[in-house]
Design an enzyme around this catalytic site. Structure first.
Site, PDB file in Angstrom:
ATOM      1  CE  LYS A   1      -4.436   1.087   0.137  1.00  0.00           C
ATOM      2  NZ  LYS A   1      -5.593   0.303  -0.323  1.00  0.00           N
TER       3      LYS A   1
HETATM    4  P1  NAD Z   1     -12.777   8.438  -2.764  1.00  0.00           P
HETATM    5  O1  NAD Z   1     -11.751   9.449  -2.471  1.00  0.00           O
HETATM    6  O2  NAD Z   1     -13.249   8.244  -4.166  1.00  0.00           O
HETATM    7  O3  NAD Z   1     -14.082   8.665  -1.881  1.00  0.00           O
HETATM    8  C1  NAD Z   1     -14.063   8.858  -0.504  1.00  0.00           C
HETATM    9  C2  NAD Z   1     -15.330   9.629  -0.162  1.00  0.00           C
HETATM   10  O4  NAD Z   1     -15.453   9.720   1.258  1.00  0.00           O
HETATM   11  C3  NAD Z   1     -15.315  11.046  -0.703  1.00  0.00           C
HETATM   12  O5  NAD Z   1     -16.554  11.326  -1.306  1.00  0.00           O
HETATM   13  C4  NAD Z   1     -15.065  11.898   0.538  1.00  0.00           C
HETATM   14  O6  NAD Z   1     -15.613  13.196   0.436  1.00  0.00           O
HETATM   15  C5  NAD Z   1     -15.738  11.063   1.599  1.00  0.00           C
HETATM   16  N1  NAD Z   1     -15.231  11.332   2.949  1.00  0.00           N
HETATM   17  C6  NAD Z   1     -13.968  11.601   3.336  1.00  0.00           C
HETATM   18  N2  NAD Z   1     -13.900  11.799   4.660  1.00  0.00           N
HETATM   19  C7  NAD Z   1     -15.150  11.643   5.116  1.00  0.00           C
HETATM   20  C8  NAD Z   1     -15.742  11.725   6.403  1.00  0.00           C
HETATM   21  N3  NAD Z   1     -15.014  12.008   7.482  1.00  0.00           N
HETATM   22  N4  NAD Z   1     -17.072  11.490   6.514  1.00  0.00           N
HETATM   23  C9  NAD Z   1     -17.812  11.199   5.433  1.00  0.00           C
HETATM   24  N5  NAD Z   1     -17.311  11.119   4.194  1.00  0.00           N
HETATM   25  C10 NAD Z   1     -16.007  11.338   4.040  1.00  0.00           C
HETATM   26  O7  NAD Z   1     -12.192   7.072  -2.164  1.00  0.00           O
HETATM   27  P2  NAD Z   1     -12.597   5.584  -2.544  1.00  0.00           P
HETATM   28  O8  NAD Z   1     -11.662   5.114  -3.582  1.00  0.00           O
HETATM   29  O9  NAD Z   1     -14.065   5.497  -2.741  1.00  0.00           O
HETATM   30  O10 NAD Z   1     -12.182   4.829  -1.190  1.00  0.00           O
HETATM   31  C11 NAD Z   1     -13.032   4.790  -0.051  1.00  0.00           C
HETATM   32  C12 NAD Z   1     -12.612   3.632   0.834  1.00  0.00           C
HETATM   33  O11 NAD Z   1     -12.660   2.417   0.077  1.00  0.00           O
HETATM   34  C13 NAD Z   1     -11.196   3.720   1.394  1.00  0.00           C
HETATM   35  O12 NAD Z   1     -11.173   3.125   2.674  1.00  0.00           O
HETATM   36  C14 NAD Z   1     -10.396   2.852   0.439  1.00  0.00           C
HETATM   37  O13 NAD Z   1      -9.223   2.324   1.036  1.00  0.00           O
HETATM   38  C15 NAD Z   1     -11.401   1.766   0.150  1.00  0.00           C
HETATM   39  N6  NAD Z   1     -11.154   1.032  -1.098  1.00  0.00           N
HETATM   40  C16 NAD Z   1     -11.136   1.655  -2.301  1.00  0.00           C
HETATM   41  C17 NAD Z   1     -10.920   0.916  -3.468  1.00  0.00           C
HETATM   42  C18 NAD Z   1     -10.961   1.528  -4.844  1.00  0.00           C
HETATM   43  O14 NAD Z   1     -10.938   0.769  -5.814  1.00  0.00           O
HETATM   44  N7  NAD Z   1     -11.052   2.825  -4.998  1.00  0.00           N
HETATM   45  C19 NAD Z   1     -10.690  -0.462  -3.379  1.00  0.00           C
HETATM   46  C20 NAD Z   1     -10.714  -1.077  -2.119  1.00  0.00           C
HETATM   47  C21 NAD Z   1     -10.958  -0.322  -0.992  1.00  0.00           C
END
Ligand code: NAD
Length: 476
Positions: free
Chosen positions: A107
């Site tokens: 990561k």
């Molecule tokens: P992203 O940046 O696209 O979206 C995150 C969202 O959460 C944003 O809309 C942001 O405004 C919101 N956010 C941030 N802080 C917040 C808070 N305190 N309260 C409420 N909302 C809040 O990120 P993502 O890619 O969707 O990732 C989200 C989670 O999923 C992370 O934990 C990431 O590790 C996990 N994840 C993502 C992927 C991927 O393919 N993108 C894969 C596996 C896991």
């Protein structure tokens, strides 16, 4: 508020690992070897912006190299630190093992708020970060393959791929150095939606088993179930969109950085997303009740809670008040080890992160294979498949003529049956199969062992066993 202290994210993952490993019979010392992070690299680099030198701090952590390349996203957020990337890298090891993606865990992260920079500035920063990692083989198609995570997406992945290609001009597999790229830069159809799609497939699989639903006190179908989602970013948006549009679930709550929206009749996910894009947050959205402290909606009545933003949001301070009978961890580590214990005692079923959000790495695996094989999935078979289906249709037509046109095919059967599978259909089929198989491997352990009472422990048991077998096969 509990008097217990909350462990760090890394400690939380270790505690959950320890709980599971106690139930296993591993060779002496192997438990420790699997748990520890092999290496974490910290980089500090300067980029000249707005007439001054700015110093940035980034990390790339490699948790386990029992399979290579290692795989894991790159996150852009101000809270990024060594403890966090190490916890996330460990989760990647277990996740890849669980869904049988042939990778070790890694990561990366950069301490930055991407919203504070112009696009061309972000490009400079990303390219410099990629350069620092690539020159140490921490980005490399056969050793370490990043992907998007919080704060990064297709755009950043395209810059990273291009930077690597510039530094390795004769590497024919250069595109496979990173996944989550746009389609026109070596990406794969269905990667952007993959993690949210995987959450949907995971819930569909859960809802296929009466026994599992009953454990959460639920029954029936996804249709009409009340869902609250935290984070309407890549993962949360796609999960909420597919569940509401395709499964009939009601998205009764959406929590974002600036507050939360609630509507008992269900929110229009697309409209909320458009509002956020236009106004930068959910505040002011007309068709719902707005609460400034969005986190209170984590405690609202619903059937399914989907934390899809960041880690540690369900913790010792609020777990007791969380009412959802089913939580699916779309984010990594949203439930701390202490909260996990409280929720388990309350009878809440938690579909754990290492499984729930594995759709991203699964489709990343398909993208990596596509890049190495230099051909789009379905390109060779699609028309041949259609030609064979045409033979069946023609034969049915001929029989109908012979029998004096006494029956007919249903109107859309012909079109649906004739259409050969393109890349998107194949990706979704591979993802669905992966999510189903992984869920079945977890539930088998969950229901067959008296000492396993939750899906998270079951998930750890399945994945640690696979990692241990890899070590064994290597003679370690
Ligand atoms: P992203 O940046 O696209 O979206 C995150 C969202 O959460 C944003 O809309 C942001 O405004 C919101 N956010 C941030 N802080 C917040 C808070 N305190 N309260 C409420 N909302 C809040 O990120 P993502 O890619 O969707 O990732 C989200 C989670 O999923 C992370 O934990 C990431 O590790 C996990 N994840 C993502 C992927 C991927 O393919 N993108 C894969 C596996 C896991």
């Amino acid at each position: 508020m509990s008097s217990r202290t909350e462990p760090s994210f890394r400690e939380s993952v270790d505690l959950m690992f320890n709980r599971a490993v106690k139930l296993m019979d591993l060779p002496p010392g192997l438990e420790e070897k699997i748990r520890v992070c092999n290496a974490t690299y910290t980089v500090r680099f300067g980029v000249r912006l707005r007439g001054a030198m700015h110093t940035f701090t980034g990390y790339r952590s490699v948790h386990s190299e029992h399979m290579e390349p290692v795989k894991g996203g790159i996150r852009y957020a101000t809270g990024v630190n060594q403890d966090e990337v190490e916890a996330l890298a460990a989760l990647m090891t277990y996740k890849c093992a669980l869904v049988e993606a042939p990778f070790g865990g890694s990561k990366g992260g950069l301490c930055i708020d991407p919203r504070e920079y112009e696009e061309h500035e972000l490009e400079l920063i990303t390219r410099r970060f990629a350069y620092e990692l690539a020159k140490r083989d921490l980005i490399n198609p056969s050793q370490n393959v990043p992907a998007p995570d919080m704060g990064t997406g297709e755009r950043e992945m395209a810059w990273i791929a291009d930077q690597y290609a510039r530094m390795n001009t004769t590497d024919i597999n250069a595109k496979a150095c990173v996944t989550g790229k746009p389609l026109n830069a070596g990406g794969i159809s269905g990667r952007v939606e993959a993690t949210g799609r995987g959450v949907q497939y995971a819930l569909r699989e859960f809802f296929r088993y009466e026994e599992d639903k009953a454990a959460a006190g639920l029954s029936g179908k996804l249709d009409g179930k009340r869902v609250i989602v935290q984070g309407l970013g890549n993962v949360g948006y796609h999960a909420a969109k597919f569940l509401s549009e395709e499964d009939g679930s009601l998205i009764t709550g959406i929590i974002e950085r600036d507050g939360g929206l609630h509507s008992a009749d269900g929110l229009d996910v697309e409209a909320v997303r458009n509002w956020i894009v236009k106004h930068g947050g959910v505040s002011g959205y007309p068709d719902a009740q707005y609460v400034e402290d969005g986190a209170v909606l984590l405690e609202e009545e619903c059937d399914i809670l989907i934390p899809a933003a960041l880690e540690g949001v369900i913790n010792l301070s609020n777990a007791e008040r969380v009412k959802a009978p089913l939580i699916i961890e779309a984010a990594n580590g949203p439930v701390t080890a202490g909260a996990d214990e409280i929720l388990r005692k309350k009878g809440c079923v938690i579909i754990p992160d290492m499984y729930a959000n594995a759709g991203g790495v699964t489709v990343s695996y398909f993208e990596w294979v596509k890049n190495l094989s230099h051909i789009r999935f379905g390109r060779m078979q699609r028309r041949q498949e259609e030609a064979r289906h045409q033979l069946v249709i023609d034969e049915l037509q001929r029989l109908d003529d012979v029998m004096g046109n006494t029956w007919s095919m249903s109107p859309d059967f012909k079109d649906k049956y004739l259409k050969g599978a393109g890349e998107l259909e194949l990706v979704r089929s591979g993802l669905d199969d992966t999510m189903r198989a992984a869920y079945q491997s977890m539930r088998e352990v969950w229901h067959s062992r008296d000492d396993v009472t939750d899906l998270r422990t079951a998930a750890y048991l399945v994945s640690i066993d696979k990692v241990a077998k890899s070590y064994h096969a290597k003679g370690l």
